[in-house]
Every structure is written in C-alpha cells, then in structure tokens.
Enzyme design. Sequence first.
Site, PDB file in Angstrom:
ATOM      1  N   ALA A 169       0.851  -1.154  -0.089  1.00 35.84           N
ATOM      2  CA  ALA A 169      -0.079  -0.317   0.057  1.00 35.84           C
ATOM      3  C   ALA A 169       0.978   1.144   0.015  1.00 35.84           C
ATOM      4  CB  ALA A 169      -0.907   0.106   1.239  1.00 35.84           C
TER       5      ALA A 169
ATOM      6  N   GLY B  43       0.801  -5.378   0.585  1.00 39.63           N
ATOM      7  CA  GLY B  43      -0.605  -5.479  -0.318  1.00 39.63           C
ATOM      8  C   GLY B  43       0.000  -6.170  -1.555  1.00 39.63           C
TER       9      GLY B  43
ATOM     10  N   GLU C  43      -0.118  -9.931  -0.831  1.00 40.37           N
ATOM     11  CA  GLU C  43      -1.566 -10.021  -0.406  1.00 40.37           C
ATOM     12  C   GLU C  43      -2.090 -10.282  -1.834  1.00 40.37           C
ATOM     13  OE1 GLU C  43      -1.519  -6.828   2.369  1.00 40.37           O
ATOM     14  OE2 GLU C  43      -2.114  -8.676   3.766  1.00 40.37           O
TER      15      GLU C  43
ATOM     16  N   GLU D 111       5.119  -5.292   7.131  1.00 38.21           N
ATOM     17  CA  GLU D 111       4.431  -4.464   7.911  1.00 38.21           C
ATOM     18  C   GLU D 111       4.874  -4.327   9.290  1.00 38.21           C
ATOM     19  OE1 GLU D 111       3.063  -6.477   5.851  1.00 38.21           O
ATOM     20  OE2 GLU D 111       1.440  -5.631   4.681  1.00 38.21           O
TER      21      GLU D 111
HETATM   22  N1  CO8 Z   1       4.555   3.324  -0.550  1.00 35.56           N
HETATM   23  C1  CO8 Z   1       4.945   4.474  -0.985  1.00 35.56           C
HETATM   24  N2  CO8 Z   1       6.201   4.708  -1.527  1.00 35.56           N
HETATM   25  C2  CO8 Z   1       6.956   3.655  -1.705  1.00 35.56           C
HETATM   26  C3  CO8 Z   1       6.480   2.232  -1.352  1.00 35.56           C
HETATM   27  C4  CO8 Z   1       5.197   2.172  -0.516  1.00 35.56           C
HETATM   28  N3  CO8 Z   1       5.033   1.146   0.007  1.00 35.56           N
HETATM   29  N4  CO8 Z   1       7.512   1.588  -1.660  1.00 35.56           N
HETATM   30  C5  CO8 Z   1       8.472   2.301  -2.260  1.00 35.56           C
HETATM   31  N5  CO8 Z   1       8.305   3.705  -2.341  1.00 35.56           N
HETATM   32  C6  CO8 Z   1       8.802   4.684  -2.911  1.00 35.56           C
HETATM   33  C7  CO8 Z   1      10.084   5.002  -2.167  1.00 35.56           C
HETATM   34  O1  CO8 Z   1       9.575   5.986  -1.265  1.00 35.56           O
HETATM   35  C8  CO8 Z   1      11.050   5.774  -3.309  1.00 35.56           C
HETATM   36  O2  CO8 Z   1      10.284   6.865  -3.776  1.00 35.56           O
HETATM   37  P1  CO8 Z   1      11.320   8.241  -3.777  1.00 35.56           P
HETATM   38  O3  CO8 Z   1      12.148   7.941  -5.310  1.00 35.56           O
HETATM   39  O4  CO8 Z   1      10.196   9.265  -4.085  1.00 35.56           O
HETATM   40  O5  CO8 Z   1      12.064   8.253  -2.665  1.00 35.56           O
HETATM   41  C9  CO8 Z   1      10.659   4.929  -4.468  1.00 35.56           C
HETATM   42  O6  CO8 Z   1       9.548   4.041  -4.072  1.00 35.56           O
HETATM   43  C10 CO8 Z   1      11.938   3.755  -4.293  1.00 35.56           C
HETATM   44  O7  CO8 Z   1      11.916   3.222  -3.228  1.00 35.56           O
HETATM   45  P2  CO8 Z   1      13.485   3.279  -2.668  1.00 35.56           P
HETATM   46  O8  CO8 Z   1      14.177   4.280  -2.967  1.00 35.56           O
HETATM   47  O9  CO8 Z   1      13.201   2.959  -1.150  1.00 35.56           O
HETATM   48  O10 CO8 Z   1      14.280   1.953  -3.225  1.00 35.56           O
HETATM   49  P3  CO8 Z   1      15.038   0.761  -2.609  1.00 35.56           P
HETATM   50  O11 CO8 Z   1      15.439  -0.135  -3.652  1.00 35.56           O
HETATM   51  O12 CO8 Z   1      16.074   1.372  -1.684  1.00 35.56           O
HETATM   52  O13 CO8 Z   1      14.049  -0.122  -1.589  1.00 35.56           O
HETATM   53  C11 CO8 Z   1      12.268  -1.155  -1.027  1.00 35.56           C
HETATM   54  C12 CO8 Z   1      12.984  -0.876  -2.125  1.00 35.56           C
HETATM   55  C13 CO8 Z   1      12.951  -2.104  -0.076  1.00 35.56           C
HETATM   56  C14 CO8 Z   1      11.077  -1.871  -1.602  1.00 35.56           C
HETATM   57  C15 CO8 Z   1      11.663  -0.137  -0.183  1.00 35.56           C
HETATM   58  O14 CO8 Z   1      11.205   0.869  -1.065  1.00 35.56           O
HETATM   59  C16 CO8 Z   1      10.665  -0.275   0.946  1.00 35.56           C
HETATM   60  O15 CO8 Z   1      11.078  -1.080   1.981  1.00 35.56           O
HETATM   61  N6  CO8 Z   1       9.421  -0.093   0.696  1.00 35.56           N
HETATM   62  C17 CO8 Z   1       8.285  -0.337   1.644  1.00 35.56           C
HETATM   63  C18 CO8 Z   1       7.903  -1.616   1.579  1.00 35.56           C
HETATM   64  C19 CO8 Z   1       6.495  -1.624   2.470  1.00 35.56           C
HETATM   65  O16 CO8 Z   1       6.733  -1.571   3.882  1.00 35.56           O
HETATM   66  N7  CO8 Z   1       5.412  -2.303   2.102  1.00 35.56           N
HETATM   67  C20 CO8 Z   1       4.473  -2.550   3.067  1.00 35.56           C
HETATM   68  C21 CO8 Z   1       3.378  -1.281   3.006  1.00 35.56           C
HETATM   69  S1  CO8 Z   1       1.938  -1.539   4.334  1.00 35.56           S
HETATM   70  C22 CO8 Z   1       0.656  -2.566   3.294  1.00 35.56           C
HETATM   71  O17 CO8 Z   1       1.256  -2.863   2.145  1.00 35.56           O
HETATM   72  C23 CO8 Z   1      -0.134  -2.952   4.017  1.00 35.56           C
HETATM   73  C24 CO8 Z   1      -1.400  -3.660   3.056  1.00 35.56           C
HETATM   74  C25 CO8 Z   1      -2.487  -3.120   3.647  1.00 35.56           C
HETATM   75  C26 CO8 Z   1      -3.855  -3.723   2.725  1.00 35.56           C
HETATM   76  C27 CO8 Z   1      -3.954  -3.923   1.309  1.00 35.56           C
HETATM   77  C28 CO8 Z   1      -4.221  -2.980   0.749  1.00 35.56           C
HETATM   78  C29 CO8 Z   1      -3.523  -2.426  -0.689  1.00 35.56           C
END
Ligand code: CO8
Length: 264
Positions: free
Chosen positions: A70, A115, A118, A138
């Site tokens: 998400a 998500g 999921e 999460e």
């Molecule tokens: N939300 C928003 N932006 C994101 C997300 C995210 N989940 N993941 C990555 N991005 C963005 C980053 O902010 C970044 O943006 P910017 O260039 O503007 O700074 C861009 O994508 C690239 O990401 P990174 O620079 O972080 O790239 P890396 O290669 O260093 O890292 C990762 C990649 C490991 C994937 C890292 O981005 C990360 O950890 N992301 C978050 C993952 C996460 O925690 N996901 C779970 C979210 S909670 C959730 O899904 C709950 C589900 C609820 C129900 C279902 C509904 C859909």
Amino acid sequence: MTEERLHPNLVLECHGAIEVLRIDREKALGALNFEIMERFGSYVEELTGRAGEVRVLIITGTGRGFVAGADITGYANVGQKTFDGFQRRSRRTFDALAALPQITICAVNGYALGGGLELALCCDLILVSEKAKLGLPEIKLGLLPGGGGTQRLPRLIGAMRAKELLMTGRMMTADEAVDYGAALEACAPDALMPRAMELAETLAAQAPLALAEAKRVVDDGLDTALSAGLTLEQRVLGALFATEDGKEGIAAFMEKRDPKFKGE
Ligand code: CO8
C-alpha cells in the site's frame, strides 16, 4: 491485441480470451494508493460478469517493482475513519479477485511486499521473476498485514513459515518463494511474461466449465471439512459428465481426435 489505460497507473492489454493488467507506477515501485485501488477494484468487479468472454487474467507490474505494498505516504496524514474505509475497500477488492470465475496468474516482476504479496496470494498461480522479492514487512511499520497476508499465506505455505516471515518482515527470494510453495516457478526476467502468456494460452484452451470448476472445487474445498470437499468434488464431476463438453471430451478420446469444447 488492444491496449487501454484504465487509470494513469493501470494498463489493460486484451488478447482475446486473455487480459493482462499491468500496474504502471515504476517510480513508487508499484505502491497502491487509494485511487489505483479503487480503479483496480472496479475493473475486477466488472470482470466477474465477463466470464464468457475473458478466460484468464494475468496481473503484472513494471520495472523493478510489482507492488511494494500500500502507498505508505497515503497512511501518513489520514484519520482512522479513512484508514478503515481503505481497509474495507481493499477487502472487497481482494475477495472479488480471489473469487473471479476467470483463472488468474500473477507475474511478479519485482518487489511484492505487503499488499503486493497479498494481491498475488489472491491469484490462482504465481510466477516470479528471479529478481523478485516477496514479503510482509508491515511489522517494521509497527503494523500487520490487512489484505489477507496473515490468513492466505499460512494456508499456502504453512503456519510456521508464514509466522517467521510475518514476525521478521524479511523478504523471500524468488527461489525461496518456489521452495516454500508461495510461487509456482521462477523465470529469468525476460522470460516471465512469455511464460505467463504460454500458461494462460494453455488454460484458455481447456474445457471452460471444467476449468472454472477446477478452481472453485479446490478453493471451496479448502474452506470446508474434507468429507464436505469430497462430496463437492463428486457432485461437480457428475454435473460435468452430463455436459456437452464432457461427452465431447470422451468421444474425441475414443475417435483419436482433438476435442472441440464449447463451454456447454
Ligand atoms: N509506498 C509508497 N512509496 C513507496 C513504497 C510504498 N509502499 N515502497 C517504495 N516506495 C517509493 C519510495 O518512497 C521511493 O520513492 P522516492 O524515490 O520518491 O523516494 C521509491 O519508491 C523507490 O524506493 P526506494 O528508494 O526505497 O528503493 P530501494 O531499492 O532502496 O528499496 C524497498 C526498495 C525495499 C521496496 C523499499 O522501498 C521499501 O521498503 N518499501 C516499503 C515496503 C513496505 O513496507 N510495504 C508494505 C506497505 S504496508 C501494506 O502494504 C499494508 C497492506 C494493507 C492492505 C492492502 C491494501 C493494498
């Protein structure tokens, strides 16, 4: 083949009986915000009524992200009511996706987190790129999954493996996902979509009623006691035996020719 943009971040390709829905938000690694989720949900709900026309749906992403979860930025400034509304919408969408009469193939090209994993777990078959990383991170946000991760993942790979992934938030590699049974096959990145298409074409050529029932019997059976599942299986086989396609399949075997299935 026709291509249509359903939303700035959702591209739909139609190849006759096969549709490919691509999440196109490379810069945010495919993260799903409220608007994408809403449009994705309305597409899935509409697809439910097009079983005669579309037999297989492939869902994939763009670049190094499939869906990195998400959109966390959308969580930052919303109140409880909005958050709860998003949860309800994602539940409806994911349930509708899992219950689609079509066969669904998830082609996980990159990160499938939260998500994103999921969403993949709501599909019938999951193919992964060798570069994919899958997980439920999460817990690192002080949260837990809300799109079925705590329920669908243990049903697929067992409680202990699912707990380890949920509790550490670590990501699985593509090979681990295959080893655990969370994915069917790992493919070289360039081979992922060709393999998904090949599989989709094989499925789309099967007897339509038998194919849809194969999905339903397994899914409904998993939700019930073994004896009820076995009863369901025999009831469905009996009904298929009475169909034109069932008769055609047996006749074609006897006559040593390819069957011509009509979905009747
Ligand atoms: N939300 C928003 N932006 C994101 C997300 C995210 N989940 N993941 C990555 N991005 C963005 C980053 O902010 C970044 O943006 P910017 O260039 O503007 O700074 C861009 O994508 C690239 O990401 P990174 O620079 O972080 O790239 P890396 O290669 O260093 O890292 C990762 C990649 C490991 C994937 C890292 O981005 C990360 O950890 N992301 C978050 C993952 C996460 O925690 N996901 C779970 C979210 S909670 C959730 O899904 C709950 C589900 C609820 C129900 C279902 C509904 C859909």
